[in-house]
Every structure is written in C-alpha cells, then in structure tokens.
Design an enzyme around this catalytic site. Structure first.
Site, short mmCIF file in Angstrom:
data_model
loop_
_atom_site.label_atom_id
_atom_site.label_comp_id
_atom_site.label_asym_id
_atom_site.label_seq_id
_atom_site.Cartn_x
_atom_site.Cartn_y
_atom_site.Cartn_z
N ASP A 160 0.85 -1.19 0.00
CA ASP A 160 0.00 0.00 0.00
C ASP A 160 0.89 1.24 0.00
OD1 ASP A 160 -3.21 0.58 0.98
OD2 ASP A 160 -1.78 2.23 1.12
N ILE A 161 0.50 2.24 -0.77
CA ILE A 161 1.32 3.44 -0.91
C ILE A 161 1.33 4.28 0.36
CG2 ILE A 161 -0.42 5.05 -1.84
CD1 ILE A 161 1.69 5.65 -4.09
N GLN A 209 -14.89 2.31 0.63
CA GLN A 209 -14.02 1.91 -0.48
C GLN A 209 -13.64 3.12 -1.33
OE1 GLN A 209 -15.77 -1.06 -3.04
NE2 GLN A 209 -13.94 -1.26 -4.31
N HIS A 217 -6.94 -5.65 2.04
CA HIS A 217 -5.81 -5.15 2.81
C HIS A 217 -5.31 -6.28 3.72
CE1 HIS A 217 -6.82 -0.73 2.22
NE2 HIS A 217 -7.99 -1.28 1.93
N HIS A 254 -10.06 -5.11 -3.53
CA HIS A 254 -8.74 -5.32 -2.94
C HIS A 254 -8.89 -5.70 -1.48
CE1 HIS A 254 -9.84 -1.06 -2.68
NE2 HIS A 254 -9.22 -1.04 -1.51
#
Ligand code: 5GP
Ligand code: ZN
Length: 115
Positions: free
Chosen positions: A30-31, A93, A101, A99
């Site tokens: 994750d960024i 979302q 996590h 996706h």
C-alpha cells in the site's frame, strides 16, 4: 478497465512494489501503509467491488484468501494479520477494484483501524 488505477498496476502502466503474483492475483505494498506491514491483494481481473462479484469470480476471490497468510509471513507479520475488504460508500471503499488489505507487523494491530 483502462481508467482503473489497479488495472493499470496489473498492466504495469503504474509502478507498484509487488510482493506476490500468480495467474489470478497480484499483491503489492500500500502506498500509504497504516502498519509496518500493509499489503493490497487484488484479482488481476477487474471486479469493481464485492457488491459486483459473481459466481465467475469465485476462484480469484478465493485465491486472495488462500495466499494471504504466506504474504503476511513473508512481509514480516508471522503471527497473524488483519484482512479487510472495504465495499462501496458505506464500507469506505476508495479504489473501485476489489482489494484485500493485509495489515500487520510484529505487534498486534489493535481492536480496530483508524484512518
Ligand atoms: P480502500 O479505502 O479503497 O479500501 O483502500 C485503497 C487503498 O489503496 C488505500 O489504502 C491507499 O493507500 C491505496 N492506494 C491508493 N492509490 C494507490 C497507488 O497508486 N498505489 C498503491 N500501492 N496503493 C494505493
Ligand atoms: Zn480494475
């Protein structure tokens, strides 16, 4: 979906720190990590959200669950992790491509996650 962020990561048009890949799923960091380990696992096929999932998506969605523990272990969360799939407006979302996590690390993540 040419304008979907995560489809563009699948196609290699946008860089991502990939940590796992097979024919059905891709996992990358994750960024904006919320914990020491914060990985996103996505189906390579575009599925907008769990609200859009169909029988045809059973294999890819199941695979996301099956690969989660090994990814967590490999990334530094050997004693468990939290898996989260946000769905739609109520679920918070933000990226409209399913996706999961994977959140963890050496310490417990706590009772809930705050943004
Ligand atoms: P959501 O709120 O939709 O469940 O989570 C979306 C997640 O995608 C967020 O945790 C956010 O940090 C992450 N994210 C958004 N854009 C990018 C990106 O371009 N690259 C990566 N690696 N993660 C992203
Ligand atoms: Zn997509």
């Amino acid at each position: 979906m040419s304008d979907c962020l995560f489809c563009r990561i699948v196609k290699g048009e946008i860089p991502a720190a990939k940590v796992y890949e097979d024919d059905e799923v891709l996992a990358f960091k994750d960024i904006h990590p919320q914990r020491p380990v914060h990985i996103l696992v996505i189906p390579k096929k575009h599925i907008t959200s769990l609200a859009h999932a169909t029988e045809a998506d059973t294999s890819a969605l199941g695979r996301m669950l099956v690969v989660a523990n090994q990814i967590a272990v490999d990334q530094g969360s050997p004693d468990g992790f939290r898996s989260i799939i946000n769905t739609g407006h109520v679920g918070g979302q933000e990226v409209m491509h399913v996706h999961m996590h994977i959140v963890g690390g050496p310490e417990p993540v706590g009772p809930m996650l705050k943004r």
